[in-house]
Design a protein around this motif. Structure first.
Motif, mmCIF file in Angstrom:
data_model
loop_
_atom_site.group_PDB
_atom_site.id
_atom_site.type_symbol
_atom_site.label_atom_id
_atom_site.label_comp_id
_atom_site.label_asym_id
_atom_site.label_seq_id
_atom_site.Cartn_x
_atom_site.Cartn_y
_atom_site.Cartn_z
ATOM 1 N N THR A 185 0.790 -1.232 0.000
ATOM 2 C CA THR A 185 0.000 0.000 0.000
ATOM 3 C C THR A 185 0.822 1.281 0.000
ATOM 4 N N ASN A 186 2.045 1.247 0.513
ATOM 5 C CA ASN A 186 2.860 2.461 0.486
ATOM 6 C C ASN A 186 3.777 2.523 -0.738
ATOM 7 N N GLY A 187 3.743 1.495 -1.581
ATOM 8 C CA GLY A 187 4.466 1.515 -2.852
ATOM 9 C C GLY A 187 5.973 1.494 -2.748
ATOM 10 N N ASP A 188 6.518 0.948 -1.656
ATOM 11 C CA ASP A 188 7.977 0.950 -1.496
ATOM 12 C C ASP A 188 8.660 -0.293 -2.068
ATOM 13 N N GLY A 189 7.890 -1.167 -2.712
ATOM 14 C CA GLY A 189 8.474 -2.339 -3.350
ATOM 15 C C GLY A 189 8.659 -3.540 -2.442
ATOM 16 N N LYS A 190 8.131 -3.463 -1.237
ATOM 17 C CA LYS A 190 8.190 -4.596 -0.310
ATOM 18 C C LYS A 190 6.933 -4.582 0.541
ATOM 19 N N ILE A 191 6.577 -5.754 1.043
ATOM 20 C CA ILE A 191 5.376 -5.875 1.869
ATOM 21 C C ILE A 191 5.796 -6.146 3.302
ATOM 22 N N THR A 192 5.349 -5.283 4.190
ATOM 23 C CA THR A 192 5.618 -5.460 5.617
ATOM 24 C C THR A 192 4.608 -6.450 6.192
ATOM 25 N N ASN A 193 4.860 -6.870 7.411
ATOM 26 C CA ASN A 193 3.931 -7.769 8.080
ATOM 27 C C ASN A 193 2.554 -7.118 8.217
ATOM 28 N N ALA A 194 2.510 -5.834 8.538
ATOM 29 C CA ALA A 194 1.225 -5.132 8.693
ATOM 30 C C ALA A 194 0.472 -5.082 7.356
ATOM 31 N N GLU A 195 1.177 -4.791 6.269
ATOM 32 C CA GLU A 195 0.534 -4.770 4.952
ATOM 33 C C GLU A 195 0.032 -6.163 4.580
ATOM 34 N N PHE A 196 0.823 -7.175 4.917
ATOM 35 C CA PHE A 196 0.446 -8.556 4.613
ATOM 36 C C PHE A 196 -0.830 -8.940 5.358
ATOM 37 N N LYS A 197 -0.891 -8.606 6.657
ATOM 38 C CA LYS A 197 -2.084 -8.911 7.449
ATOM 39 C C LYS A 197 -3.314 -8.216 6.874
ATOM 40 N N ALA A 198 -3.154 -6.961 6.468
ATOM 41 C CA ALA A 198 -4.278 -6.235 5.862
ATOM 42 C C ALA A 198 -4.679 -6.896 4.548
ATOM 43 N N GLY A 199 -3.701 -7.361 3.786
ATOM 44 C CA GLY A 199 -3.987 -8.069 2.539
ATOM 45 C C GLY A 199 -4.728 -9.369 2.781
ATOM 46 N N CYS A 200 -4.376 -10.067 3.848
ATOM 47 C CA CYS A 200 -5.094 -11.298 4.211
ATOM 48 C C CYS A 200 -6.552 -10.986 4.501
ATOM 49 N N LYS A 201 -6.789 -9.958 5.295
ATOM 50 C CA LYS A 201 -8.156 -9.590 5.668
ATOM 51 C C LYS A 201 -8.975 -9.153 4.457
ATOM 52 N N ALA A 202 -8.301 -8.551 3.471
ATOM 53 C CA ALA A 202 -8.989 -8.070 2.265
ATOM 54 C C ALA A 202 -9.169 -9.157 1.210
ATOM 55 N N GLY A 203 -8.645 -10.348 1.483
ATOM 56 C CA GLY A 203 -8.771 -11.433 0.515
ATOM 57 C C GLY A 203 -7.780 -11.344 -0.629
ATOM 58 N N LEU A 204 -6.692 -10.597 -0.432
ATOM 59 C CA LEU A 204 -5.686 -10.416 -1.477
ATOM 60 C C LEU A 204 -4.537 -11.415 -1.373
ATOM 61 N N VAL A 205 -4.492 -12.161 -0.282
ATOM 62 C CA VAL A 205 -3.439 -13.155 -0.045
ATOM 63 C C VAL A 205 -4.109 -14.523 -0.023
ATOM 64 N N HIS A 206 -3.456 -15.496 -0.605
ATOM 65 C CA HIS A 206 -3.996 -16.856 -0.628
ATOM 66 C C HIS A 206 -2.909 -17.840 -0.266
ATOM 67 N N LYS A 207 -3.313 -19.056 0.012
ATOM 68 C CA LYS A 207 -2.344 -20.107 0.263
ATOM 69 C C LYS A 207 -1.581 -20.394 -1.015
ATOM 70 N N PHE A 208 -0.462 -21.057 -0.901
ATOM 71 C CA PHE A 208 0.407 -21.349 -2.054
ATOM 72 C C PHE A 208 -0.381 -21.961 -3.205
ATOM 73 N N ARG A 209 -0.113 -21.449 -4.396
ATOM 74 C CA ARG A 209 -0.668 -22.015 -5.632
ATOM 75 C C ARG A 209 0.484 -22.364 -6.532
ATOM 76 N N GLY A 210 0.504 -23.598 -6.988
ATOM 77 C CA GLY A 210 1.550 -24.023 -7.914
ATOM 78 C C GLY A 210 1.310 -23.430 -9.292
ATOM 79 N N ALA A 211 2.255 -23.638 -10.173
ATOM 80 C CA ALA A 211 2.122 -23.142 -11.559
ATOM 81 C C ALA A 211 0.961 -23.854 -12.238
ATOM 82 N N PRO A 212 0.207 -23.123 -13.082
ATOM 83 C CA PRO A 212 -0.942 -23.729 -13.759
ATOM 84 C C PRO A 212 -0.542 -24.804 -14.745
#
Length: 89
Positions: free
Chosen positions: A62-89
Motif C-alpha cells: 500500500t505504500n508503494g515501497d516495493g516490499k510488503i511489511t507484516n502489517a501490509e500482509f495482514k491487511a492483505g489477508c483480511k482483504a482477501g488479497l493473499v492466498h495459500k500457495f498455488r503451484g504453476a498452472p
C-alpha cells in the motif's frame, strides 16, 4: 443444439463467478500467519517472494515501497488479497 450451448454458457459463468468469490475469500489469522512465516519469516516480503501467495503485489504494497511489511500482509489477508500457495498452472 442451442440448448446445449446455453447450458454450457451457464456452467462456464458459474465457474467464473465461483473463482472470483474464492479468490476474494479472506485467510484466517492462523493461515495468514503460516503463509507469512513461510513466505517472509522475519523480514519484509519482496515481489518475487510474494508471487506464490499474492496475485496483485501493488494492492498489498500500500505504500508503494516495493516490499510488503507484516502489517501490509495482514491487511492483505483480511482483504482477501493473499492466498495459500498455488503451484504453476
Amino acid at each position: 443444439m442451442r440448448k446445449a450451448y446455453g447450458i454450457a454458457s451457464l456452467i462456464a459463468a458459474a465457474g467464473i463467478a465461483w473463482t472470483a468469490v474464492a479468490a476474494a475469500e479472506a485467510l484466517s489469522e492462523d493461515d495468514c500467519r503460516a503463509v507469512w512465516n513461510t513466505a517472509a519469516g522475519r523480514s519484509d516480503l519482496s515481489a518475487q517472494g510474494a508471487k506464490p501467495y499474492i496475485d496483485d503485489f501493488a494492492k498489498v504494497d500500500t505504500n508503494g515501497d516495493g516490499k510488503i511489511t507484516n502489517a501490509e500482509f495482514k491487511a492483505g489477508c483480511k482483504a482477501g488479497l493473499v492466498h495459500k500457495f498455488r503451484g504453476a498452472p
